[in-house]
Design a protein around this motif. Sequence first.
Motif, PDB file in Angstrom:
ATOM      1  N   ALA A   7      -3.179   1.522  -5.423  1.00 44.06           N
ATOM      2  CA  ALA A   7      -4.435   1.449  -5.208  1.00 44.06           C
ATOM      3  C   ALA A   7      -5.261   0.358  -5.663  1.00 44.06           C
ATOM      4  CB  ALA A   7      -5.232   2.887  -5.191  1.00 44.06           C
ATOM      5  N   PHE A   8      -6.202  -0.287  -5.111  1.00 46.70           N
ATOM      6  CA  PHE A   8      -6.806  -1.286  -5.492  1.00 46.70           C
ATOM      7  C   PHE A   8      -8.175  -1.332  -5.137  1.00 46.70           C
ATOM      8  CE2 PHE A   8      -6.791  -4.237  -1.681  1.00 46.70           C
ATOM      9  CZ  PHE A   8      -5.851  -3.737  -1.190  1.00 46.70           C
ATOM     10  N   TYR A  14     -11.818   1.428  -1.984  1.00 47.47           N
ATOM     11  CA  TYR A  14     -10.383   1.298  -2.651  1.00 47.47           C
ATOM     12  C   TYR A  14      -9.607   1.584  -1.278  1.00 47.47           C
ATOM     13  CZ  TYR A  14     -11.568   1.066  -7.476  1.00 47.47           C
ATOM     14  OH  TYR A  14     -12.399   0.554  -8.684  1.00 47.47           O
ATOM     15  N   GLY A  15      -8.589   0.730  -1.398  1.00 49.02           N
ATOM     16  CA  GLY A  15      -7.457   0.721  -0.510  1.00 49.02           C
ATOM     17  C   GLY A  15      -6.225   1.203  -1.423  1.00 49.02           C
ATOM     18  N   VAL A 134     -10.314   7.643  -6.253  1.00 51.50           N
ATOM     19  CA  VAL A 134      -8.869   7.587  -5.957  1.00 51.50           C
ATOM     20  C   VAL A 134      -7.900   8.698  -6.301  1.00 51.50           C
ATOM     21  CG1 VAL A 134      -6.822   6.040  -5.719  1.00 51.50           C
ATOM     22  CG2 VAL A 134      -8.999   5.203  -5.233  1.00 51.50           C
ATOM     23  N   LEU A 135      -8.107   8.920  -7.647  1.00 49.73           N
ATOM     24  CA  LEU A 135      -7.174   9.840  -8.555  1.00 49.73           C
ATOM     25  C   LEU A 135      -7.686  11.184  -8.029  1.00 49.73           C
ATOM     26  CD1 LEU A 135      -7.194   8.515 -12.045  1.00 49.73           C
ATOM     27  CD2 LEU A 135      -5.488   8.320 -10.467  1.00 49.73           C
ATOM     28  N   ASP A 143       1.668   5.052  -7.081  1.00 52.22           N
ATOM     29  CA  ASP A 143       2.332   4.429  -8.437  1.00 52.22           C
ATOM     30  C   ASP A 143       1.423   4.068  -9.427  1.00 52.22           C
ATOM     31  OD1 ASP A 143       5.105   4.884  -7.743  1.00 52.22           O
ATOM     32  OD2 ASP A 143       4.532   3.685  -6.050  1.00 52.22           O
ATOM     33  N   ALA A 144      -0.114   3.478  -8.814  1.00 57.88           N
ATOM     34  CA  ALA A 144      -0.685   2.924  -9.747  1.00 57.88           C
ATOM     35  C   ALA A 144      -2.270   2.838  -9.132  1.00 57.88           C
ATOM     36  CB  ALA A 144      -0.401   1.574 -10.251  1.00 57.88           C
ATOM     37  N   VAL A 145      -3.247   2.647  -9.762  1.00 59.56           N
ATOM     38  CA  VAL A 145      -4.609   2.220  -9.461  1.00 59.56           C
ATOM     39  C   VAL A 145      -5.227   1.241 -10.314  1.00 59.56           C
ATOM     40  CG1 VAL A 145      -6.007   4.141 -10.486  1.00 59.56           C
ATOM     41  CG2 VAL A 145      -6.746   3.209  -8.660  1.00 59.56           C
TER      42      VAL A 145
END
Length: 314
Positions: A7-8, A14-15, A134-135, A143-145
């Motif tokens: 996620a970014f 956020y995408g 996002v979380l 896997d990550a943000v």
Amino acid sequence: MSGGLVAFPTETVYGLGADARNDWAVRGIFAAKGRPADNPLIVHVPSAEEAQAIAVLDGRAQALAARFWPGPLTLVLVARTGVSLVARAGLSTVAVRCPDHPLALALLRLTGRPIAAPSANRSGRPSPTSALDVLEELDGRIDAVLDGGVCRIGVESTVVDATGEHLTLLRPGGLPREAIEEVTGAVLSPSHEPGQSKSPGLRHRHYAPSVPVLVVDPGADAVLEALRTYPAASVLCTVETAEAIASAVPGLQILTIGRRGDAGTAARRLFGALRELERHRPEAIIAESLAEDRMGLAVMDRLRRAAAAAGSDH
Ligand code: TXA
Ligand code: MG
């Protein structure tokens, strides 16, 4: 990128990104969001040149890209090869945009490949405008943000279909349609064939918090009237209306979306406010309407869809 989900932040929302060329990775996006497979994803690129590799940009599309990229404009274009058919939901077209955010652009340049990324929420929910959002939506499924703070625009990009003779507006968003019309010199027609929208995502439930949303006319009177029907509701309204109703209804939970006429602030605050209000589990969220021009069009589109979703479960 080895098929993971990252996620970014972008300037809009956020995408949830994955390698757009990798079927397996893209399937992971659909699974994490619970997104219907017939709803295609937006593919992100670091520049218009990169877009040329995956899609056909005619002169008109090139002019729009030159003027508005990086920025909150998504162009639906005829696809070349290179983007997973899973991301395109089997269509011969592909939605492409170049985001205006340093972290998003760094991710695109470092990975050196197009990134498919829908908004990083569970399907049907309000879009996330912070890493914490996002979380709240996807923790444990991704896997990550990358944390880039709060998104500057707050609503998703404007989606324009540039495959036909006339440009059509598939989704109002962070780039006002008026700005596009200034460049093209033509009115941007909305795609209004009910039930058979060309933008597959618009058929689905959207932007809905877990409590019903009621959209009312502008001004204190309409809000007060709705409160008579839903006395345990919370209110999302302009500063002016908040000032008018706060003393009339002691204890009422009110969040403001900025001053009347400031739709940019309303857009920036909208999704965060819906999340904040739903946390308190009110009976309903009463939302004051905005004028439907410029950014107001995108805000009202989100509010109407959130309201329409109440009680629907498709
Ligand atoms: O601002 C944004 O656009 C964000 C950020 C992350 O870039 N992304 C986003 O993606 O909002 P998503 O998946 O939530 O919305 C994509 C919209 C959906 O309404 C989808 O149906 C439409 O774009 N779309 C994607 N590909 C399409 C295509 N080939 N033809 C028509 N509509 C398409
Ligand atoms: Mg979305």
